[in-house]
Design a protein around this motif. Structure first.
Motif, PDB file in Angstrom:
ATOM      1  N   ASP A  90      58.539  54.688  37.212  1.00  0.00           N
ATOM      2  CA  ASP A  90      59.362  55.653  36.485  1.00  0.00           C
ATOM      3  C   ASP A  90      60.816  55.552  36.947  1.00  0.00           C
ATOM      4  OD1 ASP A  90      59.271  56.829  38.925  1.00  0.00           O
ATOM      5  OD2 ASP A  90      58.406  58.722  38.260  1.00  0.00           O
ATOM      6  N   ARG A 149      59.294  60.528  32.165  1.00  0.00           N
ATOM      7  CA  ARG A 149      59.137  61.563  31.135  1.00  0.00           C
ATOM      8  C   ARG A 149      60.505  62.006  30.603  1.00  0.00           C
ATOM      9  NH1 ARG A 149      54.979  65.878  33.513  1.00  0.00           N
ATOM     10  NH2 ARG A 149      56.635  67.215  32.725  1.00  0.00           N
ATOM     11  N   ASP A 204      61.591  64.994  29.987  1.00  0.00           N
ATOM     12  CA  ASP A 204      62.210  66.134  30.691  1.00  0.00           C
ATOM     13  C   ASP A 204      62.851  65.701  32.011  1.00  0.00           C
ATOM     14  OD1 ASP A 204      59.758  65.717  31.885  1.00  0.00           O
ATOM     15  OD2 ASP A 204      59.185  67.820  31.951  1.00  0.00           O
ATOM     16  N   ARG A 205      62.201  64.762  32.706  1.00  0.00           N
ATOM     17  CA  ARG A 205      62.791  64.286  33.970  1.00  0.00           C
ATOM     18  C   ARG A 205      64.071  63.494  33.701  1.00  0.00           C
ATOM     19  NH1 ARG A 205      59.124  65.188  38.092  1.00  0.00           N
ATOM     20  NH2 ARG A 205      56.961  65.348  37.403  1.00  0.00           N
ATOM     21  N   ASP A 251      57.850  65.875  22.675  1.00  0.00           N
ATOM     22  CA  ASP A 251      56.946  66.172  23.779  1.00  0.00           C
ATOM     23  C   ASP A 251      57.666  65.796  25.066  1.00  0.00           C
ATOM     24  OD1 ASP A 251      55.006  66.438  25.663  1.00  0.00           O
ATOM     25  OD2 ASP A 251      53.435  65.413  24.525  1.00  0.00           O
ATOM     26  N   ARG A 303      56.830  65.857  28.010  1.00  0.00           N
ATOM     27  CA  ARG A 303      56.069  65.227  29.095  1.00  0.00           C
ATOM     28  C   ARG A 303      55.850  63.740  28.870  1.00  0.00           C
ATOM     29  NH1 ARG A 303      51.308  69.167  28.249  1.00  0.00           N
ATOM     30  NH2 ARG A 303      52.011  68.515  26.208  1.00  0.00           N
ATOM     31  N   ARG A 304      56.236  63.261  27.675  1.00  0.00           N
ATOM     32  CA  ARG A 304      56.025  61.838  27.380  1.00  0.00           C
ATOM     33  C   ARG A 304      57.327  61.058  27.552  1.00  0.00           C
ATOM     34  NH1 ARG A 304      50.867  61.216  24.407  1.00  0.00           N
ATOM     35  NH2 ARG A 304      51.333  59.087  24.973  1.00  0.00           N
ATOM     36  N   PRO A 305      57.211  59.764  27.822  1.00  0.00           N
ATOM     37  CA  PRO A 305      58.432  58.952  27.945  1.00  0.00           C
ATOM     38  C   PRO A 305      59.107  58.788  26.587  1.00  0.00           C
ATOM     39  CG  PRO A 305      56.511  57.806  28.863  1.00  0.00           C
ATOM     40  CD  PRO A 305      55.997  58.982  28.092  1.00  0.00           C
TER      41      PRO A 305
END
Ligand code: ZN
Length: 215
Positions: A102, A135, A137-138, A168, A170-172
């Motif tokens: 990531d 992700r 959000d990150r 979404d 939480r998804r990349p």
């Protein structure tokens, strides 16, 4: 947005006797036997350096192989090596576990600004030539200096969204995806080149272009 590390397939290592991550060596091995050809991408165990040859072409008739593809295999073409190394779907033929990094290198470029009376929205166009594991959000939290909880609130309220699909967090991010962020809630200081963003805010009518170097 480019992953820093290629995905690591996890396989049983015959030398150090354990399930280990393997990394691409960047080398393609080709073996021609009469009219038949085999080619492998060579991987190495991250613990003991033992090799694993990932089959790319198996006992294929040379005459029926695409000429450009054959030349790329023989020349160890870096573009082909990279494409193969990032082909997670194909790697999953050999293992149920493919570890994706990531750690993502993000480069930014201002593409232009809207013509509206106020500059209220930041539209981010994602270019993701190879899949990343980070992700959304990150990614946004890091790049916009916002908390993930704040981003979740905005997404829930529908003010943070993506085009065309439903967002979404939480998804990349996927290649070509556009993310729209309300700017009043974003910390502009976190947008990297402060001077450029400042200019963008002041010169409402002026169209801006310019490249930001990867950080
Ligand atoms: Zn090993």
């Amino acid at each position: 947005m480019t992953p820093r590390t290629e995905p690591h397939p996890w396989l049983a290592c015959s030398r150090c006797r354990g399930r280990r991550g393997f990394r691409s060596s960047g080398r393609i091995r080709v073996n021609a036997n009469g009219r038949r050809i085999d080619a492998w991408l060579v991987y190495r165990c991250t613990q003991c350096d033992a090799t694993w040859n990932r089959p790319i072409v198996e006992r294929r008739d040379v005459a029926r192989l695409d000429r450009a593809f054959l030349l790329s295999l023989q020349a160890n073409d870096p573009d082909l090596v990279r494409a193969l190394a990032f082909d997670v779907a194909s790697l999953k033929r050999w293992t149920d576990r493919v570890q994706e990094s990531d750690e993502v290198l993000v480069s930014r470029r201002v593409l232009g600004k809207g013509l509206g009376p106020t500059f209220r929205w930041l539209e981010i166009e994602c270019r993701v030539p190879h899949p990343v594991a980070l992700r959304v959000d990150r990614l946004l939290a890091r790049e916009l200096s916002m908390s993930r909880s704040a981003l979740q609130r905005l997404a829930k309220a529908g003010t943070l969204r993506s085009v065309p699909a439903a967002l979404d967090l939480r998804r990349p991010p996927r290649d070509g995806m556009r993310i729209v962020v309300p700017l009043f809630d974003a910390d502009l200081a976190g947008l990297g080149d402060g001077a450029e963003v400042g200019a963008l805010r002041r010169d409402e009518g002026e169209r801006l272009g310019g490249r930001r170097e990867p950080r």
